[in-house]
Design a protein around this motif. Sequence first.
Motif, PDB file in Angstrom:
ATOM      1  N   LEU A 115       9.985  -6.926  33.736  1.00 23.29           N
ATOM      2  CA  LEU A 115       9.425  -7.423  32.481  1.00 23.29           C
ATOM      3  C   LEU A 115       8.275  -6.544  32.002  1.00 23.29           C
ATOM      4  O   LEU A 115       8.206  -6.177  30.812  1.00 23.29           O
ATOM      5  N   LEU A 116       7.382  -6.180  32.897  1.00 24.49           N
ATOM      6  CA  LEU A 116       6.241  -5.348  32.517  1.00 24.49           C
ATOM      7  C   LEU A 116       6.685  -3.952  32.089  1.00 24.49           C
ATOM      8  O   LEU A 116       6.133  -3.376  31.149  1.00 24.49           O
ATOM      9  N   GLY A 117       7.681  -3.414  32.781  1.00 24.85           N
ATOM     10  CA  GLY A 117       8.187  -2.102  32.396  1.00 24.85           C
ATOM     11  C   GLY A 117       8.762  -2.104  30.998  1.00 24.85           C
ATOM     12  O   GLY A 117       8.560  -1.152  30.222  1.00 24.85           O
ATOM     13  N   LYS A 118       9.458  -3.165  30.655  1.00 25.45           N
ATOM     14  CA  LYS A 118      10.064  -3.263  29.320  1.00 25.45           C
ATOM     15  C   LYS A 118       9.015  -3.509  28.257  1.00 25.45           C
ATOM     16  O   LYS A 118       9.050  -2.889  27.169  1.00 25.45           O
ATOM     17  N   LEU A 119       8.052  -4.383  28.529  1.00 27.74           N
ATOM     18  CA  LEU A 119       7.047  -4.735  27.528  1.00 27.74           C
ATOM     19  C   LEU A 119       6.030  -3.618  27.315  1.00 27.74           C
ATOM     20  O   LEU A 119       5.640  -3.332  26.172  1.00 27.74           O
ATOM     21  N   LEU A 120       5.566  -3.000  28.397  1.00 27.37           N
ATOM     22  CA  LEU A 120       4.485  -2.025  28.297  1.00 27.37           C
ATOM     23  C   LEU A 120       4.957  -0.601  28.053  1.00 27.37           C
ATOM     24  O   LEU A 120       4.265   0.186  27.403  1.00 27.37           O
ATOM     25  N   PHE A 121       6.147  -0.256  28.593  1.00 26.29           N
ATOM     26  CA  PHE A 121       6.620   1.126  28.491  1.00 26.29           C
ATOM     27  C   PHE A 121       7.964   1.251  27.774  1.00 26.29           C
ATOM     28  O   PHE A 121       8.399   2.366  27.492  1.00 26.29           O
ATOM     29  N   GLY A 122       8.591   0.125  27.526  1.00 26.34           N
ATOM     30  CA  GLY A 122       9.874   0.159  26.828  1.00 26.34           C
ATOM     31  C   GLY A 122      11.001   0.751  27.642  1.00 26.34           C
ATOM     32  O   GLY A 122      11.975   1.263  27.075  1.00 26.34           O
TER      33      GLY A 122
END
Length: 255
Positions: A115-122
């Motif tokens: 989730l963090l990878g998708k939200l913060l780095f796309g």
Amino acid sequence: MRLFLSGARTQFWLVRRHPDELLTLCTIPFTVVMLLSIVMHAARPDLIANAFLAPTLIGLWGFSTGLAAEVLVGERWTSTLELGMAAPGSLHPVYLGRISAVMLLGVVPLGETWLLGKLLFGVAPTVHHPWVFWAAMAASVFAMAGTSLLLAVTMLLSKNSNNYLNFIGFPIYLLSGVMVPVQYLPEFLQPLSHVIFLSWSADLMRDSLAAAPVAGAGWRLLAIVGLGVAALVGGRVLLALSLRRARELGTVTYA
């Protein structure tokens, strides 16, 4: 099985009453941001899978050393270990149930990392071989439960064992290759990784994210499970010996 489930229910109830025990989840975002920042700014998209798997496996180990391994020590400090020893039922399935409940919570860092990878780095890696990935994750949770029981008994034997657990964290991350594959380590260190189940988990899960066929998935899963069984049996035997010694001495203190 009844005692095992009773232990699991007890642990879930304790976590609800003491949510601060989930602080391990608060450290995962910092690990994700650090590793993905390095990979993205170095223009190494081939290492994105490594940067996603490392926080996941580090979080699993963090739950083991931060919560599961302290189950028996917590019982000692609250003076409830003596009550368990006096009970007619066996203690082993109860504590294994509590530890297994913690290890199920250890899967949460996986979703948190994605989730963090998708939200913060796309970005988010594609799982090309989902059955291998989830089988490796399930085997890793099982192996971590056995390892946690062994660590828990070790902590029960020494009042300074918590210092040792804090020390071995980073050597375990290095030798297991959760971020940097083991083959890049000095040759004299590489054999040590074979006795750490996380090294098998990291390699197999990395391969499951690649498009190429996964070689030897069956025996690699067996290696993870085998190391988990060895730790589980070792923890069970050591716990039985520790409790027998405590009964003979008439005390469960460190003195």
